[in-house]
Design a protein around this motif. Structure first.
Motif, PDB file in Angstrom:
ATOM      1  N   LEU A  75       0.820  -1.209   0.000  1.00 16.89           N
ATOM      2  CA  LEU A  75       0.000   0.000   0.000  1.00 16.89           C
ATOM      3  C   LEU A  75       0.859   1.266   0.000  1.00 16.89           C
ATOM      4  N   ASN A  76       1.962   1.225   0.728  1.00 12.70           N
ATOM      5  CA  ASN A  76       2.852   2.379   0.790  1.00 12.70           C
ATOM      6  C   ASN A  76       3.425   2.700  -0.583  1.00 12.70           C
ATOM      7  N   PRO A  87       0.210   9.471   2.572  1.00 14.46           N
ATOM      8  CA  PRO A  87       0.024   8.018   2.637  1.00 14.46           C
ATOM      9  C   PRO A  87      -0.068   7.507   4.059  1.00 14.46           C
ATOM     10  N   SER A  88       0.622   8.178   4.988  1.00 13.15           N
ATOM     11  CA  SER A  88       0.620   7.725   6.378  1.00 13.15           C
ATOM     12  C   SER A  88      -0.778   7.762   6.975  1.00 13.15           C
ATOM     13  N   VAL A  89      -1.533   8.809   6.681  1.00 11.25           N
ATOM     14  CA  VAL A  89      -2.886   8.941   7.209  1.00 11.25           C
ATOM     15  C   VAL A  89      -3.802   7.871   6.615  1.00 11.25           C
ATOM     16  N   THR A 190       4.086  -0.623  11.609  1.00 13.04           N
ATOM     17  CA  THR A 190       4.962  -0.202  10.508  1.00 13.04           C
ATOM     18  C   THR A 190       4.681   1.236  10.081  1.00 13.04           C
ATOM     19  N   ALA A 191       3.399   1.628  10.085  1.00 18.72           N
ATOM     20  CA  ALA A 191       3.062   3.007   9.712  1.00 18.72           C
ATOM     21  C   ALA A 191       3.611   4.000  10.731  1.00 18.72           C
ATOM     22  N   SER A 192       3.457   3.687  12.019  1.00 16.94           N
ATOM     23  CA  SER A 192       3.913   4.616  13.054  1.00 16.94           C
ATOM     24  C   SER A 192       5.430   4.746  13.067  1.00 16.94           C
ATOM     25  N   ILE A 193       6.130   3.624  12.929  1.00 17.93           N
ATOM     26  CA  ILE A 193       7.592   3.659  12.977  1.00 17.93           C
ATOM     27  C   ILE A 193       8.172   4.262  11.702  1.00 17.93           C
ATOM     28  N   SER A 194       7.660   3.803  10.548  1.00 11.56           N
ATOM     29  CA  SER A 194       8.220   4.255   9.271  1.00 11.56           C
ATOM     30  C   SER A 194       7.799   5.674   8.905  1.00 11.56           C
ATOM     31  N   GLU A 195       6.485   5.937   8.966  1.00 13.56           N
ATOM     32  CA  GLU A 195       5.966   7.201   8.463  1.00 13.56           C
ATOM     33  C   GLU A 195       6.018   8.345   9.473  1.00 13.56           C
TER      34      GLU A 195
END
Length: 228
Positions: A75-76, A87-89, A190-195
């Motif tokens: 998805l990212n 994309p993070s949201v 993954t979203a919180s750590i990466s984005e």
């Protein structure tokens, strides 16, 4: 629909608190993103992961977490390649919707039963207050308009109400619920750590970076004590 309205109200309270924090840190969108990242990690560590491993089997959860990670990567790449600004949201919204499915299906199965007490219902709805805070912080850190929150919260309420109705006629197995919960955990992690964290690691000083992360993490503890 009434329960969906309660969820909207709970998420809106979280959104209002996020708006207050956005006013306090209006000069640093990077700081707000880091607070959101720290809050999400704290939410997983303090609440979501421990409760999930108590309710579901480890294999299903771990499989779901792995699937969530690969879903994030796919998805990212799609969101970034389509030049989506936030994309993070979008990824966080998908993760929260998936996180809502097992709970709403269970509520649907309990509708009309004495097991679904007012206290349990209130506890379930209040657990969406931190999610409202997290998504609102994510949106505000990206400089989005406040009206976008209204659209997201209405969408969550509709999804919540829909899956409650589905739950009255369709019983999802415990294994499937565990996998779904794992997917949600994998996406949120993954979203919180990466984005929200790694993406802003060089945008502020080291001291500020640690301070914002810790503030978000401590806020997750405060929310956990409030809704416990």
């Amino acid at each position: 629909m009434i329960l969906g309205g309660f969820l909207f109200f709970s998420a809106s309270i979280g959104g209002a608190l996020a708006w207050v924090f956005s006013r306090l840190f209006k000069h640093t969108t990077h700081g707000l993103s880091l607070i959101c990242g720290g809050f999400l990690v704290g939410l997983l560590v303090v609440d979501v992961i421990p409760s999930s491993f108590q309710m579901y089997k480890s294999f299903g959860l771990l499989l779901g977490i792995l699937m969530g990670y690969f879903m994030f990567e796919i998805l990212n790449s799609i969101f970034h390649s389509s030049h989506t600004q936030n994309p993070s949201v979008s990824l966080l919204a998908i993760a929260i919707i998936i996180h809502t499915i097992p709970m709403s299906l269970t509520i649907g199965q309990l509708l009309g039963s004495s097991a679904l007490s007012i206290a349990i219902t209130a506890s379930i709805i209040l657990h969406h207050l931190p999610e409202g805070f997290a998504l609102s912080t994510a949106l505000l850190s990206q400089g989005e308009r406040i009206w976008r929150l209204f659209i997201y919260f209405v969408a969550f309420s509709i999804f919540f109400s829909t899956f409650i109705q589905i739950g009255q006629y369709w019983e999802l197995s415990n294994k499937a619920q565990g996998v779904l919960m794992g997917v949600s955990i994998g996406l949120i992690a993954t979203a919180s750590i990466s984005e929200f964290i790694l993406h802003h690691i060089r945008s502020v000083s080291r001291k500020s970076f640690i301070a914002f992360i810790l503030l978000g993490y401590l806020l997750s503890h405060v929310f956990h004590m409030f809704v416990e």
